[in-house]
Scaffold this active site. Structure first.
Site, PDB file in Angstrom:
ATOM      1  N   GLU A  67      -2.134  16.736  -4.091  1.00 32.65           N
ATOM      2  CA  GLU A  67      -0.748  16.893  -3.610  1.00 32.65           C
ATOM      3  C   GLU A  67       0.118  17.486  -4.713  1.00 32.65           C
ATOM      4  OE1 GLU A  67       0.124  12.831  -2.585  1.00 32.65           O
ATOM      5  OE2 GLU A  67       0.118  12.164  -4.654  1.00 32.65           O
ATOM      6  N   ASP A  69       8.720  12.552  -8.745  1.00 35.19           N
ATOM      7  CA  ASP A  69       8.358  13.869  -8.217  1.00 35.19           C
ATOM      8  C   ASP A  69       9.268  14.961  -8.773  1.00 35.19           C
ATOM      9  OD1 ASP A  69       8.224  12.105  -5.115  1.00 35.19           O
ATOM     10  OD2 ASP A  69       6.604  12.385  -6.578  1.00 35.19           O
TER      11      ASP A  69
HETATM   12  C1  6LW Z   1       5.073  12.458  -2.944  1.00 32.14           C
HETATM   13  C2  6LW Z   1       3.688  12.583  -3.495  1.00 32.14           C
HETATM   14  C3  6LW Z   1       3.814  11.560  -4.532  1.00 32.14           C
HETATM   15  O1  6LW Z   1       5.287  13.150  -1.766  1.00 32.14           O
HETATM   16  O2  6LW Z   1       4.537  10.521  -4.025  1.00 32.14           O
HETATM   17  O3  6LW Z   1       3.713  11.172  -6.813  1.00 32.14           O
HETATM   18  C4  6LW Z   1       5.108  10.957  -2.773  1.00 32.14           C
HETATM   19  N1  6LW Z   1       3.343  11.727  -5.693  1.00 32.14           N
HETATM   20  O4  6LW Z   1       3.362  13.805  -4.082  1.00 32.14           O
HETATM   21  C5  6LW Z   1       6.479  10.384  -2.614  1.00 32.14           C
HETATM   22  O5  6LW Z   1       7.105  10.316  -3.861  1.00 32.14           O
END
Ligand code: 6LW
Length: 506
Positions: A172, A14
């Protein structure tokens, strides 16, 4: 400039990046590990140094047990505005924090105590618009935008559900950019596994409507026979020469079926613009190596370079920056003496989810070695000190010196889920031992030497069973030194004289 991915190896998922003049700063997720949120610095995006952490005080975060690898510090975003660095992050642990903000004017120094924010969900980001307004954006099942007062942390007006990506699950990791007068909205989708990708849309108005990029997903390795998988959760940055780049997460499976043991790592890809749309990497793919057109002069880091060999002799009064605790450190369990490190085992075993006498560093290379030398002589049955390759309390292998049935023995223990076995038990009378771990794509192999003797192999375990797909959630393996009384406090301390971590070129 040629560069290889990952640019920051080992558990560094991230990634979020900002730039101040010639200096780039990058942060990653740390979950239950402390200190939280490493800050990396570079001037060429390829050579990085760790300059500190955002969360270094118990007053900033109380990490909780309950679901190792899956809770606590998720997906920070770093931004700089008018002389202030902002890191906004989620603490996924129910009772305290949720989303919060820490700030500083000096990223190598201390960061503020958290400013708690009322916004639900995860993957928070900040956008500073030209009119001085600031916007929180994150995901709460779907992606939303909400104006925020950064002085008080309060929400202004109402929540706006804007662009939700192109229809894949889990939109996300959103980030908003204003480039050439257009608002760009970058979103990860597909989930952080093999279907991971990033998509982008643009609008003349912050609140939309947003036009989806005609060549979405702009970032994915889906369907490509590349050694890097699951790329996504990207952040865009321009360099002082006006070139654009993307950092993102990805993983490097050991083989097929795809299982990765180092965690999700930070990758870099060049970006070019065509008709106001970004072309990231090689037509959206992140390659293990790029021949970049960057004119950035090579940066020579001055501090600790992640991915480098570390030979620690525990001199001085501060731990090497590569070391991490699990959860907030318990005073008195792990102490520096000025010339060694003392490990005083508490009652918590490696297989329990609780603060323990455990000091670990990311495994940053698939092929590498680790070696610890210690003075230790267990007096009570069950007292042990050792070297472990550790995913979580249910998945770890270790070589340890302990006492069983009144006899001191070197053991090899392996824990994979509900299976646990002591696979070697070798009588030993020494009180000065070297414990050795050799890591490669196939095996984690353990050896020991008593006093100044030669290394004696004691056994090994499959690498493929200590992977995120088998036992983890969002993290990767750590190599750690530990001590435990296995149900009672240790009566003796293990004195660690040295620890070496050495990458081996594959
Ligand atoms: C993070 C989400 C994700 O909050 O994994 O790769 C979660 N994406 O965006 C935790 O790393």
């Amino acid at each position: 400039m040629k560069f290889r991915n990952p640019i920051i190896s080992g558990m560094n998922p991230d990634p979020s990046i900002c730039r101040v003049g010639e200096d780039f700063y990058l942060v990653t997720s740390t979950f239950e590990y402390f200190p939280g949120i490493p800050i990396y610095h570079s001037r060429d995006l390829v050579h990085w140094e760790m300059i500190g952490h955002c969360l270094t005080r118990n007053s900033q975060v109380k990490l909780v047990t309950g679901a190792p690898n899956c809770l606590n510090i998720y997906a920070p975003t770093i931004r700089w505005h008018n002389g202030v660095f902002y890191v906004i992050v989620t603490c996924v642990n129910g009772d305290n924090h949720g989303n919060f903000l820490v700030t500083t004017t000096d990223p190598t120094g201390t960061w503020s105590d958290p400013l708690e924010l009322p916004f639900p969900g995860i993957d928070p980001s900040l956008f500073f618009d030209d009119d001085g307004k600031v916007y929180y954006h994150g995901t709460d099942q779907n992606v939303y935008l909400w104006e925020v007062d950064l002085k008080t942390g309060s929400a202004i007006g109402e929540r706006h559900w804007i662009w939700q990506g192109t229809g894949a699950n889990n939109p996300e990791g959103p980030h908003i950019y204003k480039i050439n007068g257009m608002y760009y909205f970058l979103v990860a989708q597909g989930g952080t596994e093999l279907c991971h990708m990033s998509v982008i849309a643009r609008s003349k108005s912050l609140y939309g409507p947003y036009e989806s990029c005609p060549h979405n997903p702009v970032l994915t390795n889906i369907g490509r026979s590349l050694p890097i998988k699951a790329i996504g959760h990207a952040d865009l940055i321009d360099d002082p020469m006006g070139n654009w780049w993307a950092v993102c997460l990805g993983n490097r499976p050991l083989g097929y079926p795809f299982r990765h043991n180092l965690g999700r790592e930070t990758m870099l890809a060049p970006v070019r613009w065509e008709n106001g749309w970004p072309i990231i990497g090689e037509n959206g793919a992140v390659l293990p190596e790029f021949e970049s057109t960057s004119e950035l002069p090579e940066y020579k880091p001055k501090g600790y370079v992640p991915g480098s060999a570390v030979h620690d002799r525990f001199c001085g009064d501060a731990l090497h920056p590569s070391w991490n605790y699990i959860y907030n450190p318990v005073p008195g369990l792990i102490t520096l003496t000025g010339s060694s490190l003392h490990l005083l085992g508490n009652a918590v075993s490696l297989s329990e989810d609780a603060p323990k006498t455990w000091l670990g560093r990311r495994q940053e290379h698939i092929t590498c070695t680790a070696q610890m030398t210690m003075q230790f002589s267990p007096k009570e049955d069950g007292e042990e000190a050792g070297l472990t390759i550790y995913m979580n309390p249910g998945h770890h292998y270790e070589i340890a010196y302990t006492r069983m049935g009144g006899q001191n023995v070197v053991i090899l223990r392996r824990r994979i889920g509900s299976l646990q076995a002591i696979e070697a038990k070798i009588p030993c009378a020494a009180n000065h031992l070297t414990l050795y771990l050799a890591c490669n794509r196939e095996r984690y192999a353990f050896s020991y030497a008593a006093d100044e003797g030669d290394l004696i192999p004691v056994g090994s375990g499959e690498t493929s069973y200590l992977t995120t797909e088998v036992g983890g959630c969002f993290t990767g393996n750590f190599i750690a030194m530990y001590a435990s009384g296995n149900g009672k406090n240790c009566t003796v301390t293990a004195e660690v004289i040295s620890f070496n971590y050495d990458p081996i070129a594959e």
